[in-house]
Design a protein around this motif. Structure first.
Motif, PDB file in Angstrom:
ATOM      1  N   ASP A 135       0.828  -1.209   0.000  1.00  0.00           N
ATOM      2  CA  ASP A 135       0.000   0.000   0.000  1.00  0.00           C
ATOM      3  C   ASP A 135       0.864   1.262   0.000  1.00  0.00           C
ATOM      4  OD1 ASP A 135      -2.359  -1.467  -0.026  1.00  0.00           O
ATOM      5  OD2 ASP A 135      -2.695  -1.278   2.138  1.00  0.00           O
ATOM      6  N   ASP A 145       1.565   8.123  -7.908  1.00  0.00           N
ATOM      7  CA  ASP A 145       1.441   9.569  -8.036  1.00  0.00           C
ATOM      8  C   ASP A 145       2.404  10.047  -9.122  1.00  0.00           C
ATOM      9  OD1 ASP A 145       1.464  12.345  -7.858  1.00  0.00           O
ATOM     10  OD2 ASP A 145       1.542  12.357  -5.665  1.00  0.00           O
ATOM     11  N   ALA A 173       0.956   3.795  -3.150  1.00  0.00           N
ATOM     12  CA  ALA A 173       0.539   5.190  -2.956  1.00  0.00           C
ATOM     13  C   ALA A 173       1.589   6.146  -3.505  1.00  0.00           C
ATOM     14  CB  ALA A 173       0.281   5.464  -1.475  1.00  0.00           C
ATOM     15  N   ARG A 193      -6.132   4.778 -10.606  1.00  0.00           N
ATOM     16  CA  ARG A 193      -5.713   4.217  -9.311  1.00  0.00           C
ATOM     17  C   ARG A 193      -6.675   3.117  -8.926  1.00  0.00           C
ATOM     18  NH1 ARG A 193      -3.072   8.723  -5.390  1.00  0.00           N
ATOM     19  NH2 ARG A 193      -1.668   9.552  -6.953  1.00  0.00           N
TER      20      ARG A 193
END
Length: 136
Positions: A20, A28, A24, A67
């Motif tokens: 995770d 981006d 994350a 995402r």
């Protein structure tokens, strides 16, 4: 097209951070210049598209998959020639950490030396991602 035109190589790196956390950060686009230098030193949102201006390949457009909760980081890179290269990338759990796997597909008529250079660039990018994530 001969069989070497369809060659793929899976390049991966273990990262001592959760899937995770890695997803994350890596999902981006603004973080790309820090770890994916193969795409260039900067990326900007221009007219709704992500554009890497200083890519070694010239100005490229990078289109990311939405995402998701599956660790999918797939993206297309549209080269200045108009050719689009699909890049499958996954972030998966690996014990207490994670593994990032990039599938490098050999483009038609790419020389052995150029394919090896591309593999080295991807491996360096993945190692840079690991270093950034593990030092944070």
């Amino acid at each position: 097209m001969n069989s070497t035109d369809r060659e793929s190589r899976h390049l991966g790196v273990h990262i001592d951070r959760t899937a995770d956390d890695v997803y994350a950060y890596a999902s981006d686009p603004l973080n790309l210049p820090a770890w994916a230098r193969g795409l260039g030193g900067s990326i900007k949102r221009i007219d709704g598209r992500w554009v890497a201006e200083s890519s070694p390949m010239g100005r490229v457009v990078v289109t990311f998959v939405a995402r998701n909760g599956l660790g999918v980081l797939d993206h297309d890179v549209t080269l200045p020639s108009g050719e689009t290269v699909y890049n499958p990338v996954r972030v998966i759990s690996d014990g207490q950490g994670s593994e990032v796997i990039f599938t490098l597909r050999r483009q038609p008529h790419l020389s052995d030396a150029d394919f090896e250079r591309d593999a080295g660039t991807v491996a360096a990018d993945l190692n840079r991602l690991r270093e950034l994530m593990e030092s944070a």
